[in-house]
Design an enzyme around this catalytic site. Sequence first.
Site, PDB file in Angstrom:
ATOM      1  N   SER A  74      39.079 -14.668  -6.990  1.00  0.00           N
ATOM      2  CA  SER A  74      38.326 -14.336  -7.076  1.00  0.00           C
ATOM      3  C   SER A  74      37.942 -12.725  -7.666  1.00  0.00           C
ATOM      4  O   SER A  74      36.894 -11.959  -8.346  1.00  0.00           O
ATOM      5  CB  SER A  74      36.858 -14.288  -6.274  1.00  0.00           C
ATOM      6  OG  SER A  74      36.701 -13.875  -5.143  1.00  0.00           O
ATOM      7  N   GLY A  76      25.183 -22.130   7.678  1.00  0.00           N
ATOM      8  CA  GLY A  76      25.589 -20.863   7.623  1.00  0.00           C
ATOM      9  C   GLY A  76      26.422 -20.117   8.275  1.00  0.00           C
ATOM     10  O   GLY A  76      26.255 -20.273   8.900  1.00  0.00           O
ATOM     11  N   PRO A  77      25.834 -18.685   8.183  1.00  0.00           N
ATOM     12  CA  PRO A  77      26.787 -17.525   9.304  1.00  0.00           C
ATOM     13  C   PRO A  77      25.837 -17.267  10.405  1.00  0.00           C
ATOM     14  O   PRO A  77      24.797 -17.930  10.343  1.00  0.00           O
ATOM     15  CB  PRO A  77      26.478 -16.131   8.044  1.00  0.00           C
ATOM     16  CG  PRO A  77      25.740 -16.694   6.977  1.00  0.00           C
ATOM     17  CD  PRO A  77      25.276 -17.763   6.816  1.00  0.00           C
ATOM     18  N   PRO A  78      26.480 -16.667  10.966  1.00  0.00           N
ATOM     19  CA  PRO A  78      25.110 -16.623  12.136  1.00  0.00           C
ATOM     20  C   PRO A  78      24.713 -16.136  12.372  1.00  0.00           C
ATOM     21  O   PRO A  78      24.744 -14.764  11.934  1.00  0.00           O
ATOM     22  CB  PRO A  78      26.806 -15.764  12.942  1.00  0.00           C
ATOM     23  CG  PRO A  78      27.994 -15.913  12.787  1.00  0.00           C
ATOM     24  CD  PRO A  78      28.096 -15.719  11.454  1.00  0.00           C
ATOM     25  N   GLY A  79      23.257 -16.337  12.658  1.00  0.00           N
ATOM     26  CA  GLY A  79      22.673 -15.363  13.304  1.00  0.00           C
ATOM     27  C   GLY A  79      21.049 -15.978  12.002  1.00  0.00           C
ATOM     28  O   GLY A  79      20.030 -14.762  11.865  1.00  0.00           O
ATOM     29  N   VAL A  80      21.267 -16.399  11.083  1.00  0.00           N
ATOM     30  CA  VAL A  80      20.536 -17.049   9.850  1.00  0.00           C
ATOM     31  C   VAL A  80      19.582 -17.773  10.616  1.00  0.00           C
ATOM     32  O   VAL A  80      18.276 -18.713  10.161  1.00  0.00           O
ATOM     33  CB  VAL A  80      20.880 -17.499   9.264  1.00  0.00           C
ATOM     34  CG1 VAL A  80      21.541 -16.957   8.765  1.00  0.00           C
ATOM     35  CG2 VAL A  80      21.791 -18.738   8.595  1.00  0.00           C
ATOM     36  N   GLY A  81      19.401 -18.561  12.224  1.00  0.00           N
ATOM     37  CA  GLY A  81      18.082 -19.450  12.548  1.00  0.00           C
ATOM     38  C   GLY A  81      18.682 -20.861  12.323  1.00  0.00           C
ATOM     39  O   GLY A  81      17.435 -21.768  12.595  1.00  0.00           O
ATOM     40  N   LYS A  97      27.909 -13.711  -1.803  1.00  0.00           N
ATOM     41  CA  LYS A  97      28.558 -12.641  -2.603  1.00  0.00           C
ATOM     42  C   LYS A  97      27.755 -11.945  -3.393  1.00  0.00           C
ATOM     43  O   LYS A  97      27.198 -10.727  -3.067  1.00  0.00           O
ATOM     44  CB  LYS A  97      29.577 -13.179  -4.030  1.00  0.00           C
ATOM     45  CG  LYS A  97      30.048 -13.500  -3.050  1.00  0.00           C
ATOM     46  CD  LYS A  97      31.495 -13.489  -3.938  1.00  0.00           C
ATOM     47  CE  LYS A  97      32.841 -14.089  -3.581  1.00  0.00           C
ATOM     48  NZ  LYS A  97      34.078 -15.309  -4.298  1.00  0.00           N
ATOM     49  N   THR A 154      20.297 -23.023  14.889  1.00  0.00           N
ATOM     50  CA  THR A 154      19.900 -23.697  15.867  1.00  0.00           C
ATOM     51  C   THR A 154      18.094 -23.512  16.595  1.00  0.00           C
ATOM     52  O   THR A 154      17.852 -24.914  16.487  1.00  0.00           O
ATOM     53  CB  THR A 154      20.523 -22.642  16.833  1.00  0.00           C
ATOM     54  OG1 THR A 154      21.576 -23.272  17.113  1.00  0.00           O
ATOM     55  CG2 THR A 154      20.709 -23.741  18.374  1.00  0.00           C
TER      56      THR A 154
END
Length: 810
Positions: free
Chosen positions: A707, A384-389, A750, A391
């Site tokens: 797309s 997932g993208p950074p900062g979504v928890g 998206k 770790t």
Amino acid sequence: MPIRTYGKQRPEQEKRYRKPARSRARRAERIPSELPVLPLLSTVVFPHMVVPLRVGRPVSVAAVEEALAAGGPVLLLAERKGGGRKDVKPEDLYRVGTVAYITQSLNLPEGDLQILAQGATRAQVSEFIQGEPYLLARIQPIEASAYTAEKTVEVEALMRSVQSQFESYVELNKDVPDEVAAAVHQIDDAGTLADAVALAPDIPHEDRQQVLETFDPVERLRLVSVLLSRQLEILELKNKIQSEVQKGVEKVQRDYYLHEQLKAIQKELGEEGPEGAAMNELRRKIEAVGMPEEAKEKALKEVERLSQMPAASPETAVIRNYVEWLVSLPWSLETEDNLDLIQAAEILDEDHYGLAKVKERIIEYMAVRKLSSSMRSPILCFVGPPGVGKTSLGKSIARAMGRKFIRISLGGVRDEAEIRGHRRTYVGALPGRIIQGMRSAGTRNPIFMMDEIDKIGLDFRGDPAAALLEVLDPEQNSAFSDHFLEVPFDLSKVIFITTANMLDTIPHALRDRMEIIELPGYTEEEKLHIAEKYLVPKQIESHGVTAREVKFSRGALRGIIREHTKEAGVRNLERQIASIIRKIARKIAEGRTKSTVVKQSDLEKYLGPAKYSFGLAQEKDEVGVATGVAWTPVGGDVMFIEVNVMEGRPDLILTGQLGDVMRESARAALSYARSRARDLGIDPKAFESHAVHVHVPAGAIPKDGPSAGITIATALISAFSGRPVRKDVAMTGEITLRGRVLPIGGLKEKMLAAHRAGIRTFVLPEKNRRDLHDVPKAVIRSLNVVFVNQMDEVLNVALLEEVKPSEKAA
């Protein structure tokens, strides 16, 4: 008296020498002014010195044969440093030498000559008058009588000093026989004494040549005294070093012998010494730690080697370090799992908001573990993208299950030894990060998190991703082999969790061994809940203030989310909250306020003007501008496709750093628009007299993918037909030449981007309907999702004027 060299001559050689005829009679004759020259390599011959010489070079053999034939002397000249060539040149020789008579000669089988030469007097070369077949020199003899020294008290003292030095030299140098010192004591002439002492073996031949060239006996004796003094200092230092080394060796041998005796005595008495107690302690640890038989046998074997090895051996530390690593690993120690599913679910919900799919997977594992203890631990990969928890989610899982938590970062790791360890043959060898983590955990069943697995590198030191295959394969990790341990270690009880921002850079073989769980970006409501429940309390505590002193209104938090952050995760949101709390903490510390409630109207004061505009992506409906969505490694984003139509030569201009696939989509969209021109209300001739410019803003960011096909087509048709595109519509889908809309990827990211941008209607291919189950329900409810199969359907939704379906549509 004649002086012989310090070496001994074999008697049988003396018998085989032949004496030249009338040699003794000729010695009394006057020395000729022209003599053949015999070059000497690394040898200096003094007057009255008897020396055996081997003659092999053609120029030297010719000189000796001439002297033997004439029955006269030969001139012995030493070669300068770097000599030794067959063709000796006059410039290779010193100009002062010794006139010598050949008393005996012997022909050798190889064609060489062995001669016995006796020095007569010094001589100086005036000039060389012949070069072949031998060197012939005109000389000036140096008569000893011309430099006689009166035996004064000073000369006598100097002679005794040199004789005393020579005695000391003989005592220190074992290569010189003692009788040589006695012979030197018999010499009563200063010049002869200097010549005799200059024959000391350690004096270099360059210094001997200097002695030979010193004609004054007293000066010669002083020079010899200096040379001998230097050699005495060297010999004393050499003997001192040898003595210290010998003492050190003897001490080591003595200590070893005494240690062995002590061991034998202690063994007889049934007592343990310090070393024996240490070895027995290691053996007890090996027995108690619960190693498998293979590892136990290896450890005991190494302890046995250690006990028989001297304490000073450099390998002792290596073996001890290896055994200590073995006994410190958790071979059999496990923590008991908390299998209370309700309590575990409460802990997961308490630590993280949302992430239902991940929590469900962990609860499922715990449920099966509760029913069957033989189940293999899962290998999970959070993407997932950074900062979504990602770790922090691993820590929550460990807390919910009651297991130890170990985290290592793999970002930038390029050495395979970081995973598998170094072999013990290397200095400073250590196990790899996996075994080091297991030692830190202290149990064989921790939660082991490996962060940034998608950022592992590869270079000449090996491929760490390939080394991870054994670690993350449930079929193999029960016998993981570390290069340092050299015995298998069981990792099957470990729950491995890896994290990544994208899957593309993870090798396929490694990805196949992991269960991929994708973590989507957060919606606005989820961010609001996370900020209220987690971020604000955490930052208040870390900044030393209390919840009474700092409060955030819901409107303020929503304003930060909408106007000051634009991300998939919550990392930047946390930074903005921390920035506000720091400013309030300063006021409290200065005594300017006691408590503050942050409202939405205060955000500009604390954070400055709004960085992003929230609401509709476009401010108004425009012609030639369509809203699309894109997938990025850090979450989805909205993009605007602009089309300008200009009179002139027909051309298609594409800008905005577009990739090859996106350029092909633009060409396909243009071809579709031209083929449907009449049905779309466009003059077909417009394409022949106008240039088309397609631009995607943010030109510094590379863009690619199919797309955006229907978005480009919508903007093109809008620009040619003059119909505005609705500002609240976003779309995604690949277009074909016949106007079919094909499915795309990254739908979840998206749709989240469209949701954040305030889009109301979202157009996507019909075949992507099945992917909606991955999208958060709140996002789906906030959007009017329209599924399409044909481009006509897209235009009916996106353009303000309805476009009638064409009979030509496929």
